[in-house]
Design an enzyme around this catalytic site. Structure first.
Site, PDB file in Angstrom:
ATOM      1  N   GLY A 180      24.455  29.128 -47.952  1.00  0.00           N
ATOM      2  CA  GLY A 180      25.854  29.550 -48.052  1.00  0.00           C
ATOM      3  C   GLY A 180      26.622  29.372 -46.760  1.00  0.00           C
ATOM      4  N   PRO A 181      27.856  28.908 -46.808  1.00  0.00           N
ATOM      5  CA  PRO A 181      28.683  28.597 -47.982  1.00  0.00           C
ATOM      6  C   PRO A 181      28.548  27.162 -48.495  1.00  0.00           C
ATOM      7  CG  PRO A 181      30.018  28.498 -46.003  1.00  0.00           C
ATOM      8  CD  PRO A 181      28.625  28.886 -45.566  1.00  0.00           C
ATOM      9  N   CYS A 223      23.818  28.266 -35.234  1.00  0.00           N
ATOM     10  CA  CYS A 223      25.101  28.000 -34.586  1.00  0.00           C
ATOM     11  C   CYS A 223      25.210  28.944 -33.402  1.00  0.00           C
ATOM     12  CB  CYS A 223      26.241  28.207 -35.577  1.00  0.00           C
ATOM     13  SG  CYS A 223      27.767  27.688 -34.816  1.00  0.00           S
TER      14      CYS A 223
HETATM   15  C1  LIG Z   1      24.302  30.107 -40.819  1.00  0.00           C
HETATM   16  S1  LIG Z   1      24.622  30.492 -42.474  1.00  0.00           S
HETATM   17  C2  LIG Z   1      24.267  28.988 -43.278  1.00  0.00           C
HETATM   18  C3  LIG Z   1      25.407  27.997 -43.216  1.00  0.00           C
HETATM   19  C4  LIG Z   1      25.238  26.863 -44.190  1.00  0.00           C
HETATM   20  N1  LIG Z   1      23.978  26.180 -44.004  1.00  0.00           N
HETATM   21  C5  LIG Z   1      26.383  25.865 -44.113  1.00  0.00           C
HETATM   22  O1  LIG Z   1      26.241  24.863 -43.406  1.00  0.00           O
HETATM   23  O2  LIG Z   1      27.398  26.081 -44.768  1.00  0.00           O
HETATM   24  C6  LIG Z   1      23.256  31.466 -42.916  1.00  0.00           C
HETATM   25  C7  LIG Z   1      23.248  31.882 -44.371  1.00  0.00           C
HETATM   26  O3  LIG Z   1      22.002  32.533 -44.625  1.00  0.00           O
HETATM   27  C8  LIG Z   1      22.230  33.530 -45.568  1.00  0.00           C
HETATM   28  N2  LIG Z   1      21.095  34.467 -45.540  1.00  0.00           N
HETATM   29  C9  LIG Z   1      20.957  35.612 -44.851  1.00  0.00           C
HETATM   30  N3  LIG Z   1      19.775  36.184 -45.122  1.00  0.00           N
HETATM   31  C10 LIG Z   1      19.146  35.360 -45.981  1.00  0.00           C
HETATM   32  C11 LIG Z   1      17.901  35.428 -46.660  1.00  0.00           C
HETATM   33  N4  LIG Z   1      17.068  36.443 -46.456  1.00  0.00           N
HETATM   34  N5  LIG Z   1      17.595  34.435 -47.498  1.00  0.00           N
HETATM   35  C12 LIG Z   1      18.425  33.393 -47.707  1.00  0.00           C
HETATM   36  N6  LIG Z   1      19.626  33.294 -47.113  1.00  0.00           N
HETATM   37  C13 LIG Z   1      19.983  34.263 -46.254  1.00  0.00           C
HETATM   38  C14 LIG Z   1      23.542  34.126 -45.152  1.00  0.00           C
HETATM   39  O4  LIG Z   1      24.139  34.827 -46.224  1.00  0.00           O
HETATM   40  C15 LIG Z   1      24.320  32.881 -44.751  1.00  0.00           C
HETATM   41  O5  LIG Z   1      25.056  32.404 -45.832  1.00  0.00           O
END
Ligand SMILES: C[S@@+](CC[C@H](N)C(=O)[O-])C[C@H]1O[C@@H](n2cnc3c(N)ncnc32)[C@H](O)[C@@H]1O
EC number: 2.1.1.176
Length: 489
Positions: free
Chosen positions: A292-293, A415
């Site tokens: 996400g997103p 990031c």
């Molecule tokens: C840095 S963001 C990812 C950004 C995404 N890859 C992009 O380029 O749009 C990290 C994501 O990991 C999700 N997240 C947090 N804990 C998580 C979990 N236990 N399992 C899977 N996703 C998780 C968060 O909600 C967030 O959307």
């Protein structure tokens, strides 16, 4: 019209400047409701435009007041506190917000002093009682009466260099310490701290991604130039990137239909490197564990398509999983799943362990690498956040490693350049003994249109032969993305 009692009896309040009132309301939402400034501002501007209360100049002023005031908050509070008899923290929120807005106009913008003071006091009259209004007036006036160079001199007088840098560039001191540590860990001299921090206070570059197979970068650039009337430039590190100087990307058909998106070049590069790392054996099954997103997922889907590969895009929060679906709506090779990545897949699921060929673990992190995009976030993040983030990142990365087949490639990305959530997690992954660190710098140099200019040896981790890639805004112009690549033995 509202009225108010003054010494000379009741009289109409002067009209409040529309852009400034919007900025005040948005800032109040940011501080009191934890709203995201960009979302709250966009909503307020849309509403004001619909009511025809605002032209584009006003919208620009409201944006600068919101973003600039938030970015400069630390420095403004320091400057204001020199003119206050009690701590800033003891003042009502409305007073603090008005003082910050006024101070930003006086100290940082080309607003004439009298206009900065009177327009701020006009809002104060509407939202505060007489006493605090007079106080706002007096403090801002006293700010305008400072001798030239007075603040610079006071700054130079701060003995602790971290504290001085924190106030000068308006960052929390703990973050300045972490940036210093990160520069040092990658072998960069301490002098790079100042440009690094200054970069966070610049309005961010807006970069589009032309999702390959759907639209070419040139076609996207042409549409942006035509529709937005902006100058455009190709990316330096992603052949899919298009930089635009101004304009709302949402006005572009390519963006609305999912052929293109808004994505920093650093994020694009993370997906490009995962897709570009050498692999023996099948290359059919890709996973984005924290999708996400959906920015990286959509570029990965585009890169997977021509190889006949499918992408599973997982995101723990269902509402964010829906954003992934939306970001990937133009692709038919994506399966969006909402589950906890720490326990994703495994026996008796459609995603057995050791089954994926390429895995992206773009872990939740402090986000210290994209502060320029979210001006409020530097004040919201706390060093204690790492206590929850570090074990979460470790568990997600470990699960990624378990889901990767021998010979497959995993990207661990954040990031942020913060050392524990980047190099610390890489060391932890290497301690497993079943992963080999690849040379992300060499791979990047072989794939990017322009050299990244990473110095010799930077990014080497311990005795491993591999190198991680840390991007820096002040060097590369990208967000401060950290990219490490592993192959499973
Ligand atoms: C840095 S963001 C990812 C950004 C995404 N890859 C992009 O380029 O749009 C990290 C994501 O990991 C999700 N997240 C947090 N804990 C998580 C979990 N236990 N399992 C899977 N996703 C998780 C968060 O909600 C967030 O959307």
């Amino acid at each position: 019209m509202a009225t108010h009692r003054y010494k000379d009896g009741y009289r109409a309040l002067s009209k409040v400047d529309g852009a400034r009132r919007i900025a005040f309301d948005v800032l109040m939402q940011v501080y009191s409701e934890d709203a995201y400034a960009n979302l709250a501002l966009a909503k307020a501007l849309r509403r004001a435009r619909a009511d025809e209360r605002l032209d584009s100049r006003d919208a620009g002023l409201a944006s600068e007041l919101v973003n600039g005031t938030l970015r400069a908050q630390g420095r403004l509070d320091w400057a204001l506190s020199r003119h206050l008899s009690r701590p800033m923290a003891d003042l009502d929120l409305e007073v603090r917000v008005l003082l910050r807005m006024g101070a930003h106009q006086i100290l940082d913008m080309r607003v004439p002093d009298h206009a900065a003071v009177s327009t701020t006091v006009d809002i104060a009259r509407h939202v505060l009682t007489d006493g605090p209004t007079r106080m706002v007036n007096a403090v801002l006036r006293s700010l305008t009466r400072m001798a030239p160079g007075e603040l610079d001199e006071a700054l130079e007088g701060i003995a602790d260099p971290i504290e001085r840098a924190a106030i000068t560039h308006s960052h929390p001191a703990w973050m300045v310490r972490e940036f210093t540590r990160a520069l040092d860990a990658h072998g960069y001299p301490g002098e790079e701290l100042e440009p690094l921090l200054a970069g966070d206070n610049e309005p961010p570059l807006v970069t589009l991604v032309a999702r390959p197979g759907l639209i070419g970068a040139q076609e996207l650039a042409d549409e942006a130039a035509d529709v937005l009337g902006t100058r455009v430039a190709p990316g330096s590190f992603s052949e899919y990137a298009v930089h635009i100087e101004h304009g709302d990307p949402a006005a572009l058909t390519a963006i609305r239909t999912g052929l293109a998106g808004v994505q920093d070049e650093g994020s694009q590069l993370a997906a490009i490197l995962l897709a570009g790392a050498g692999l023996t054996g099948p290359d059919a099954s890709w996973l984005d564990l924290c999708a996400g997103p959906g920015g990286k997922a959509s570029l990965l889907a585009a890169l997977a398509g021509p190889r006949g590969a499918a992408l599973t895009a997982n995101e723990v929060h269902p509402h964010r999983a829906r954003l992934v679906e939306r970001a990937c709506r133009a692709f038919d090779n994506v399966d969006v799943v909402s589950a906890d990545g720490r326990t994703f897949g495994g026996p008796k699921t459609p995603w057995p362990l050791a089954s994926f060929d390429r895995i992206m673990v773009d872990a939740p992190c402090t986000g210290m690498g994209s502060m320029r995009r979210r001006p409020e976030s530097r004040w919201r993040r706390k060093p204690e956040d790492l206590q929850d983030l570090l074990p979460l990142q470790a568990a997600l990365a470990a699960r990624g490693a378990e889901l990767l087949r021998p010979g497959g490639v995993l990207a661990y990305v954040t990031c942020s350049p913060q050392v524990d959530e980047t190099l610390g997690q890489v060391e932890r992954l290497l301690d497993r003994g079943d992963l080999e660190l690849l040379d992300a710098v060499a791979l990047a140099e072989s794939l990017v249109p322009e050299s990244l200019g990473v110095p010799e040896g930077a990014g080497t981790v311990g005795a491993s032969k591999g190198r991680v890639l840390q991007l820096w805004e002040h060097r590369m112009g990208t967000d401060l993305m950290f990219i490490s690549l592993f192959r499973r033995r």
